[in-house]
Design an enzyme around this catalytic site. Structure first.
Site, short mmCIF file in Angstrom:
data_model
loop_
_atom_site.label_atom_id
_atom_site.label_comp_id
_atom_site.label_asym_id
_atom_site.label_seq_id
_atom_site.Cartn_x
_atom_site.Cartn_y
_atom_site.Cartn_z
N ASP A 141 -1.43 -0.77 6.18
CA ASP A 141 -1.63 -0.27 7.55
C ASP A 141 -3.06 0.20 7.83
O ASP A 141 -3.41 0.43 8.98
CB ASP A 141 -0.68 0.91 7.81
N ASP A 148 0.88 -1.16 0.00
CA ASP A 148 0.00 0.00 0.00
C ASP A 148 0.92 1.22 0.00
O ASP A 148 2.03 1.14 0.51
CB ASP A 148 -0.87 -0.04 1.27
N ASP A 161 -6.89 -1.68 3.75
CA ASP A 161 -5.92 -2.71 3.33
C ASP A 161 -6.29 -4.10 3.86
O ASP A 161 -5.75 -5.10 3.41
CB ASP A 161 -4.50 -2.36 3.84
#
Length: 640
Positions: free
Chosen positions: A537, A338, A541
């Site tokens: 995080d 990410d 996600d």
């Protein structure tokens, strides 16, 4: 009884309990060593022709040295309704005694007890990190109610409670500072040795040490949900979960033990009739086979190595939720990241301030920050933070402010009309042409541009960027050296994504990803690369973390990401991923060495026995010695 006598008795009882607590972890080793002393005594008595006394010493050695393993073997056999390695060892020792080989049977028990003590040592060592962590969490807190202080147990703290943490004390629960400023030692949580300076609105974590100032903290999480508690739970669950290799060995062990016992029974009769061996030789060789064919070293090949590796990871801020995830890490072919909060810091920072010629940069920043200080938007917060760090003047109060949702903000300061926001808010043509089309150039660098208009004239622009973490490039380069393909997944535009991807050194980037798109891309990556990890995080996600073969969460991420992930990086330290993969490779390499070595030794000893060149003492030493060597080899993983 007098008061002094009662106090003395109480003190004596407490001392005995403390002594027992200290001895308890080493009980197996003490029993093994005591059985060794008894074996030596039995051998000396035998040499002195005191046969009865010698046998008594050997019997005591059998009972003391073999009690722990015999108890474990019998309990597991009853529970699983299946014979195990421990039972094979008991049968072999009893068989040796029946044919008069008391010394060899006792030595078998002694070495088996030593290897058991080594396994227990490995287990205790792996729990040591957790025990030391648990000791760091305070049991009491100083709660403030209506200005008065009261000392309460941490379990009584509720969300919203105010607590006072004095210099030198540990923070009892997660919370936010509402008053005061101090430096905190967060080594227990992050592993970072340097103290962190914190003030109002900053987060503090349970188990960290307040170094030099009194702080009032508002509790934000119940005691059983703190980050500190999560670390303990993660490591504990990791140690109880078994890897695929361990599960296979355990399944294989049951079948193998049955086969060994069947062959041993056959061996008690067949050689006498087929090869003309005497009954004594036949039974003797059957007992040796029972000893050398037991898969002790094979069974000990995996669990000590896995526990040692999990313990090593915990010590370095890498938490594995189970041996299966640790084992899988070394098989990864690609890792998807990410962007926001993972490759980047997740907080925009001001990178450029351009002002129309002839105007004051400081004055523009002061007026813009004064207006933006009334907004909660992340870009506004970043501009205000930057202004406070670079200006010496205090912010002023605007005469009026109007928030124009989706575009920006309008305000009146010193009778001047100000507009701060998008190009379309201040006039697209003028905005694009400002400062020789600086906005287009900045957009191509992945920056977000905020325009400033004063009395219908664009007089400046401020560009912001979610800055790539300093360690990101190093982390990605390390992964590339390990032959792993890296991909960045982000919801940003193609232009911004390309700029961040180039800066962070990833092999590929996929832009404009919604959370559900991330899952689709993960599935495609799994089809292409087979074993794929996802690093993230945020809440968005979590679906992708669950889809990946291995989900890796940043320690400062959301609770959902931490719950979903298989591996947690406590320090948000991306290079730790390469370290975790290297640890996984080392563990799998050591397990492979252990398995090959133990199988080779078993095959060699069985062949030597059939050729009648192996005596029971050497069979015992070769078999049990290989078990100890395998465990010692696994303990190498405890080293940094």
């Amino acid at each position: 009884m007098s008061m002094e006598a009662k106090a003395l008795l109480k003190s004596s009882t407490a001392s005995e309990e403390n002594l027992l607590e200290k001895i308890k972890p080493h009980a197996e080793l003490i029993a093994a060593l005591l059985s060794g002393v008894l074996i030596l005594a039995g051998w000396l008595l035998d040499r002195s022709n005191m046969e009865a006394a010698s046998i008594a010493a050997y019997l005591l050695a059998f009972i003391i040295g073999g009690f722990a393993k015999a108890k474990e073997g019998i309990e597991e056999t009853i529970e699983n309704k299946e014979l195990n390695v421990e039972m094979l060892m008991i049968f072999a020792a009893i068989g040796s005694a029946i044919i008069g080989y008391w010394t060899e049977g006792a030595i078998l028990i002694f070495i088996f007890a030593v290897s058991g003590a080594l396994e227990t040592y490995t287990m205790n060592k792996s729990h040591k990190e957790i025990s030391s962590l648990m000791e760091l969490q305070p049991e009491e807190a100083l709660r403030i109610i209506d200005g008065a202080e009261e000392r309460v147990h941490v379990s009584e703290l509720k969300i919203g409670d105010l607590i006072l943490v004095k210099p030198g004390e540990r923070v009892p629960s997660d919370g936010t500072i509402v008053k005061g400023h101090s430096s905190l030692d967060e080594a227990a949580i992050t592993g970072e040795s340097l103290p962190v300076s914190k003030g109002a609105d900053d987060q503090v974590f349970a188990g960290t040490v307040n170094l030099n100032g009194s702080i009032t903290v508002e509790i934000t999480k119940p005691n059983n949900e703190t980050l500190f508690q999560k670390i303990i739970e993660l490591v504990q669950s990791a140690q109880s979960e078994k890897s695929p290799s361990q599960l296979f060995i355990e399944k294989f062990e049951g079948t193998y033990v049955k086969v060994v016992l069947a062959v041993v029974v056959l061996m008690m009769f067949a050689p006498h009739f087929l090869l003309g061996w005497s009954w004594t030789e036949t039974f003797y060789r059957a007992m040796i086979l029972l000893v050398v064919a037991s898969p002790c070293a094979l069974v000990a090949s995996i669990m000590p190595a896995t526990l040692s590796a999990i313990s090593n990871g915990a010590k370095h801020g890498i938490l594995f939720k189970g041996g299966v995830h640790l084992e899988n890490l070394s098989h990864l072919k690609a890792i998807a990241f990410d962007k926001t909060g993972t490759l980047t810091k997740g907080k925009p920072e001001v990178t450029d301030v351009i002002v129309k010629d002839g105007l004051s940069r400081e004055d523009l920043l002061l007026k813009v920050a004064s207006i933006e200080s009334h907004s909660n938007h992340p870009l506004a917060n970043a501009i205000v933070k930057y202004a406070k760090e670079t200006l010496s003047e205090s912010l002023v109060r605007p005469e009026s402010i109007e928030d124009v949702t989706g575009f920006g903000v309008k305000a009146k300061v010193d009778q001047d009309e100000w507009k701060i926001g998008k190009a379309s808010f201040v006039g697209k043509t003028e905005a694009k042409a400002f400062a020789e089309a600086a906005a287009d150039r900045m957009a191509s660098e992945g920056k977000t541009v905020v325009f400033v208009q004063k009395n219908d004239e664009v007089i400046g622009l401020i560009s912001l960027k979610d800055v790539v973490r300093e360690e990101t490039k190093q982390a990605i380069d390390l992964l590339k050296q390990q032959g792993i393909y890296t991909i960045m997944l982000t919801g940003d535009s193609q232009t911004t994504a390309a700029a961040i991807a180039s800066e962070s050194h990833v092999n590929e980037h996929i832009a404009e990803c919604l959370p559900e798109n991330k899952v689709e891309h993960l599935k495609k990556l799994k089809e292409k690369y087979s074993n794929v990890a996802m690093v993230g995080d945020g809440i968005n996600d979590a679906p992708a973390l669950a889809t990946a073969n291995v989900g890796i969460a940043m320690g400062e991420g959301t609770d959902v990401a931490l719950e979903t992930a298989d591996v947690v990086l406590m320090k948000n330290d991306l290079p730790k991923i390469a370290e975790a993969i290297e640890l996984s490779s080392r563990m799998n390499r050591i397990i492979k060495q252990n398995v090959i070595f133990s199988i080779t030794v078993i095959m060699f000893l069985i062949a030597s026995n059939f050729l009648q060149i192996l005596d029971l003492p050497y069979g015992v030493i070769g078999h049990e010695g290989s078990t100890i060597l395998v465990i010692l080899n696994s303990l190498r993983l405890l080293r940094s």
